[in-house]
Enzyme design. Structure first.
Site, mmCIF file in Angstrom:
data_model
loop_
_atom_site.group_PDB
_atom_site.id
_atom_site.type_symbol
_atom_site.label_atom_id
_atom_site.label_comp_id
_atom_site.label_asym_id
_atom_site.label_seq_id
_atom_site.Cartn_x
_atom_site.Cartn_y
_atom_site.Cartn_z
ATOM 1 C CG ASP A 60 112.767 25.088 37.394
ATOM 2 O OD1 ASP A 60 112.028 24.589 36.524
ATOM 3 O OD2 ASP A 60 113.315 26.200 37.257
ATOM 4 C CG LEU B 84 116.670 24.148 34.850
ATOM 5 C CD1 LEU B 84 118.142 24.472 34.700
ATOM 6 C CD2 LEU B 84 116.316 23.902 36.302
ATOM 7 C CG HIS B 85 109.685 26.837 34.019
ATOM 8 N ND1 HIS B 85 109.759 25.540 34.451
ATOM 9 C CD2 HIS B 85 108.546 27.346 34.553
ATOM 10 C CE1 HIS B 85 108.710 25.263 35.195
ATOM 11 N NE2 HIS B 85 107.962 26.340 35.284
ATOM 12 N NE ARG B 86 108.940 25.616 39.953
ATOM 13 C CZ ARG B 86 107.629 25.809 39.987
ATOM 14 N NH1 ARG B 86 107.152 27.020 40.161
ATOM 15 N NH2 ARG B 86 106.799 24.795 39.863
ATOM 16 N NE ARG C 39 108.947 33.161 32.792
ATOM 17 C CZ ARG C 39 109.769 33.588 33.743
ATOM 18 N NH1 ARG C 39 110.659 32.775 34.238
ATOM 19 N NH2 ARG C 39 109.692 34.827 34.183
#
Length: 363
Positions: free
Chosen positions: A283, A204-206, A239
């Site tokens: 994602d 998950l990173h969005r 991130r």
């Protein structure tokens, strides 16, 4: 035909590698590789280049991180100078990162042909920066190479001449087909103590999932729901871990029973992990495609997808972003009742079709 191929972020590597491999034996095409450095981790980039058989870039622009405006402008400035020194007949861009639109704009304004690989994918969500990049790149491209047939309808609706559109299949699957056997021999499962089909992977990173305290907390609740059902491997995007740390949520994830947080993985190790997973929760755009090709259930924690064929024909379920829906979705996915097939032309030969089109144009 002098073809300059652009990579800017790791997903680009997997898309360009088979195209360069298909170009190299040909006398009619002279390929050149430019790495913008939009995303750059020396260890991971070196590993990916070696594993994918990519040659060292002919040019590395070293753009680095920054706002969308700063990064796009910097790529344009440096790539324009690169073309002064190394003229091209075609600039080939892939996917939807900032380097894609930046290099396409430079080429188009110089009268250089633009080829866009993965054209026509649409999420209909203009709040996603990638959607803006996709739409604008397609408008200025001379060759639009699509990975699924529905992409043509999107392009025609936007006024694109169908004669410029070529359905070739999915180049990411070319790379997967080429390297799947080698990935199967990797020791990563044993190293992480994983039992085949006995664990989940989460990526998950969005921004929509991690960039605000509310979104990040919702994402952590989703992670907790997956981890409550299966041992879970999480290769944390830098991130993501940074945002969770900022919001005081990182320890909540890393202390979950059965959760193993690991560094970002090389291509072969991650392919091995995906291929043997019971479930992938993500994602990411590309992972939706790779899990479909592998036949692995995928839950996409987003409200929209630019890859609808992974839902209509593949193993992907578009879940939305309500963490409360995750437990039931995980149970359904693990039942294995969803019929799925590998989409048309996801057969490992997309790069050959792309290069055949460009070869005909060069003659």
């Amino acid at each position: 035909m002098r073809v300059t191929c652009i990579v800017g972020a790791r997903p680009n590597f997997m898309k360009v590698a088979p195209i360069l491999a298909a170009m190299r034996p040909l006398d009619a095409i002279e390929p050149r590789l430019v790495h913008t450095g939009q995303h750059y981790d020396e260890r991971m980039s070196t590993l990916f280049f070696r594993e994918l058989g990519l040659p060292q870039p002919d040019a590395y622009l070293g753009v680095g991180s920054g706002s969308h405006a700063v990064q796009t402008a910097r790529v344009m400035e440096l790539f324009d100078a690169d073309l002064d020194q190394h003229p091209a007949d075609v600039v080939l861009v892939v996917g939807d990162v900032n380097s894609t639109i930046a290099c396409a704009l430079v080429a188009a304004k110089r009268g250089v042909g633009v080829a866009h690989v993965e054209a026509g994918l649409r999420s209909r969500d203009r709040q996603m920066p990638e959607e803006i990049n996709r739409v604008l790149t397609d408008q200025i491209s001379d060759w639009l190479f699509t990975s699924e047939r529905s992409a043509l309808d999107n392009l025609v609706a936007e006024g694109i001449d169908p004669a410029r559109v070529h359905f070739v299949g999915n180049v990411m699957i070319d790379t997967l087909v080429t390297h799947r056997a080698a990935a199967a021999r990797r020791p990563v499962l044993a190293d992480l103590g994983c039992t085949p089909k006995g664990y989940a992977i989460i990526t998950l990173h969005r921004p929509s999932n991690v960039d605000t305290p509310e979104a990040a907390a919702n994402t952590v609740r989703a992670v907790e729901a997956v981890a409550a059902r299966l041992p879970t491997i999480i290769p944390f995007h830098p991130r993501t871990s940074g945002k969770l740390q900022q919001f005081g949520l990182l320890d909540r994830v890393t202390s979950l029973p059965g959760v193993r947080v690991v560094e970002p993985q090389g291509y072969l190790d991650f392919l091995c992990l995906m291929d043997n997973a019971a479930l992938v929760f993500t994602d990411s755009g590309g992972i939706q495609e790779e899990t479909t090709a592998l036949g692995v259930p995928c839950l996409t924690f987003r409200d929209s997808t630019e890859r609808p064929i992974t839902v209509t024909e593949g193993t992907n379920v578009l879940l939305g972003t309500d963490a409360a829906s995750v437990p039931d979705a995980v149970e359904e996915a693990l039942k294995g009742r969803r019929g799925a097939r590998v989409p048309e032309y996801w057969d490992g030969k997309a790069a050959e079709r792309i290069v055949a089109v460009l070869s005909r144009a060069s003659s």
